[in-house]
Design a protein around this motif. Structure first.
Motif, short mmCIF file in Angstrom:
data_model
loop_
_atom_site.label_atom_id
_atom_site.label_comp_id
_atom_site.label_asym_id
_atom_site.label_seq_id
_atom_site.Cartn_x
_atom_site.Cartn_y
_atom_site.Cartn_z
N SER A 264 0.83 -1.21 0.00
CA SER A 264 0.00 0.00 0.00
C SER A 264 0.86 1.26 0.00
O SER A 264 0.59 2.21 -0.75
CB SER A 264 -0.93 0.01 1.22
OG SER A 264 -1.92 -0.97 1.12
N LEU A 265 1.89 1.26 0.83
CA LEU A 265 2.78 2.42 0.89
C LEU A 265 3.49 2.66 -0.44
O LEU A 265 3.70 3.80 -0.85
CB LEU A 265 3.81 2.23 2.01
CG LEU A 265 3.28 2.29 3.45
CD1 LEU A 265 4.35 1.82 4.42
CD2 LEU A 265 2.82 3.70 3.80
N LEU A 266 3.83 1.56 -1.13
CA LEU A 266 4.55 1.67 -2.39
C LEU A 266 3.68 2.23 -3.52
O LEU A 266 4.20 2.60 -4.58
CB LEU A 266 5.11 0.31 -2.80
CG LEU A 266 6.34 -0.15 -2.02
CD1 LEU A 266 6.65 -1.61 -2.33
CD2 LEU A 266 7.55 0.72 -2.30
N GLU A 267 2.38 2.32 -3.30
CA GLU A 267 1.51 2.92 -4.31
C GLU A 267 1.79 4.41 -4.46
O GLU A 267 1.52 4.99 -5.51
CB GLU A 267 0.05 2.66 -3.96
CG GLU A 267 -0.36 1.20 -4.09
CD GLU A 267 -1.78 0.96 -3.62
OE1 GLU A 267 -2.47 1.95 -3.30
OE2 GLU A 267 -2.21 -0.21 -3.58
N GLU A 268 2.29 5.04 -3.40
CA GLU A 268 2.53 6.48 -3.45
C GLU A 268 3.98 6.86 -3.17
O GLU A 268 4.40 7.98 -3.48
CB GLU A 268 1.63 7.19 -2.43
CG GLU A 268 0.14 7.05 -2.73
CD GLU A 268 -0.71 7.86 -1.79
OE1 GLU A 268 -0.15 8.55 -0.91
OE2 GLU A 268 -1.96 7.78 -1.90
N GLU A 269 4.77 5.96 -2.57
CA GLU A 269 6.14 6.28 -2.21
C GLU A 269 7.07 5.18 -2.68
O GLU A 269 6.62 4.16 -3.23
CB GLU A 269 6.27 6.47 -0.69
CG GLU A 269 5.38 7.58 -0.14
CD GLU A 269 5.60 7.78 1.35
OE1 GLU A 269 6.74 8.08 1.73
OE2 GLU A 269 4.62 7.64 2.10
N SER A 270 8.36 5.37 -2.46
CA SER A 270 9.34 4.35 -2.83
C SER A 270 10.30 4.15 -1.66
O SER A 270 10.40 5.00 -0.76
CB SER A 270 10.12 4.77 -4.08
OG SER A 270 10.84 5.98 -3.84
#
Length: 455
Positions: A264-270
């Motif tokens: 889920s976090l990787l949908e907006e960040e890296s």
């Protein structure tokens, strides 16, 4: 002094050993340590909901103040991550936290948290142990002040997550611990409808240790079903860990939760993930799909925190339910993660997210068992295992052996078996991961046989 030993996460003991006299000795050791390393800023002293915790915290505050250190106490018992955030938010020298976390009420404990808010590494706890001494007054007395630890942490969580849980129904189970009035209030402030369970302070924890395990959360599973809730969330006694319940799966394996939250976090960040050697490879598969890497550490969040800071990790965690994310203190935070989980579930159900991950990356089943092993036998057992690594386990070739923490045998079909000594109990831990329940059970049996053959 011989009774005081800082293990994996501080010193914990039964109350016949965890006495006020010994607690005060820890306070003096911390005062001397801080003086020796040149830290003269104030120190926080937090405490959990146990019957004896506030009194021990006041004793620690008294010793620190006698050594000329200004002390901040919370207005109420509070979660460990709130104390860690207070250190960073107020630029303190560090903190002492009185908690035995998920242990039964006849235990208590204390740990030191350094100025960066991360768990203390062995060189720090060793230095404190070396300075254990009877309390003494040094110079002018410092002040002791009660301050709000709850609101600043809540503001940090809201800034970091920006949660919108409108339309979500969450059953929250505080297990009578320090998450009550903290996690539930944040969830409600984010727009969720919150149904509360065990949110009254009970110093006996209702007769159940405040450990958010599947066995202890069947009531939460039933409540999620009875209320047709979207999510169930529980914190342990000091709310640095969490467990999640979903309508389809009931108790959600922490490995699956980790993979879903990272995805889920990787949908907006890296950014990379950090996981312990005992945590699922599903996190690695999620990372690879997003072009990211995974850093593996020994078991213990202090190692996760160290690697998170060194690698600017997006998320770090361990299969026992402790997690944190970038932009926050490098300490596991069950309050923050509860809000993050609810925010994610408001967009897409965790059941659907996990289903999609498993459909994409393959089924993952993970489990663990414990084998009784006296502390004095742990090292000889590990040494013996190191000389008797099998070529095959349950019919699969051993392709690689990882020795970060015990022995982790990586097998040809992608499954693995880990044997390591417990840092908190007289036991050896055996972990396994594979593509089916049957395969995991077979691996765990093989691991148990390996340990028992060398006891």
């Amino acid at each position: 002094m011989d009774a005081i030993s800082f293990g994996t996460d501080g010193w914990r003991a039964r109350l016949d050993t965890f006495t006020d006299e010994r607690v005060r000795m820890v306070g003096q050791a911390v005062a001397d340590y801080l003086a020796d390393v040149g830290h003269d800023a104030p120190v926080a002293v937090g405490y959990d909901a146990r019957a004896t915790s506030e009194g021990f915290a006041e004793s620690l505050a008294d010793v620190l103040a006698d050594n000329g250190i200004d002390v901040l106490l919370p207005e109420r018992d509070c979660p460990t991550p709130l104390v860690a955030w207070t250190i960073v938010d107020r630029d303190l020298a560090g903190a002492l936290m009185v908690t035995a976390s998920h242990n039964p009420p006849e235990y208590n404990g204390v740990k030191f948290i350094p100025g960066d808010g991360a768990p203390a590494l062995p060189e720090v706890t060793d230095a404190i142990e070396e300075r254990l001494a009877y309390p003494r007054a040094e110079g002018s007395r410092g002040s002791i002040e009660r301050v709000d630890f709850v609101s600043p942490h809540a503001q940090q969580v809201e800034r970091l997550v920006e949660p919108d849980c409108s339309g979500l129904t969450v059953v929250y189970d505080a297990m009578h611990g320090s998450g009550r009035g903290v996690t539930d209030e944040l969830l409600e402030a984010a727009g969720a409808t919150v149904i509360r369970r065990r949110c009254e302070r009970d110093t006996s924890f209702g007769g159940t240790p405040p450990e958010p395990s599947a066995d202890h959360l069947q009531g939460l599973v039933s409540a999620v079903e009875a209320h047709d809730a979207d999510l169930g969330i529980a914190n342990d006694g000091d709310a640095d860990r969490l467990a999640v319940v979903t309508p389809k799966r009931g108790y959600l394996d922490e490995n699956l939760f980790f993979a879903a939250m990272y995805d889920s976090l990787l949908e907006e960040e890296s950014g990379p993930a950090v996981r312990t050697v005992s945590t699922t490879f599903l996190v690695d598969r999620v990372a690879e799909a997003h072009g990211e890497e995974v850093v593996e550490t020994a078991v213990g969040f202090k190692w996760v925190a160290e690697a998170m800071m060194a690698n600017d990790a997006l998320m770090g965690g361990e299969e026992s339910g402790g997690f944190s994310i970038r932009g926050h203190v490098p300490e596991k935070d069950g309050v923050l993660m509860a809000v993050l989980a609810a925010d994610a579930a408001a967009t897409e159900s965790l059941d659907r997210h996990v289903d999609d991950l498993l459909a994409t990356h393959g089924d993952i089943v993970a489990d663990k068992v414990s084998v009784d092993c006296p502390d004095e036998r742990k090292e000889p057992v590990i040494e013996a295992l190191g000389e008797a690594i099998p070529d095959r386990v349950v019919g699969e070739a051993v392709e690689e052996v990882v020795t970060l923490d015990g022995f982790k045998l990586l097998l040809a079909n992608g499954s693995w078996l880990l044997v390591r000594p417990s840092g908190t109990e007289p036991k050896m831990r055996v972990y396994a991961e594979a593509g089916s329940r049957e395969r995991v059970d077979a691996l765990l049996e093989a691991g148990r046989d390996l340990v028992e053959s060398h006891l």
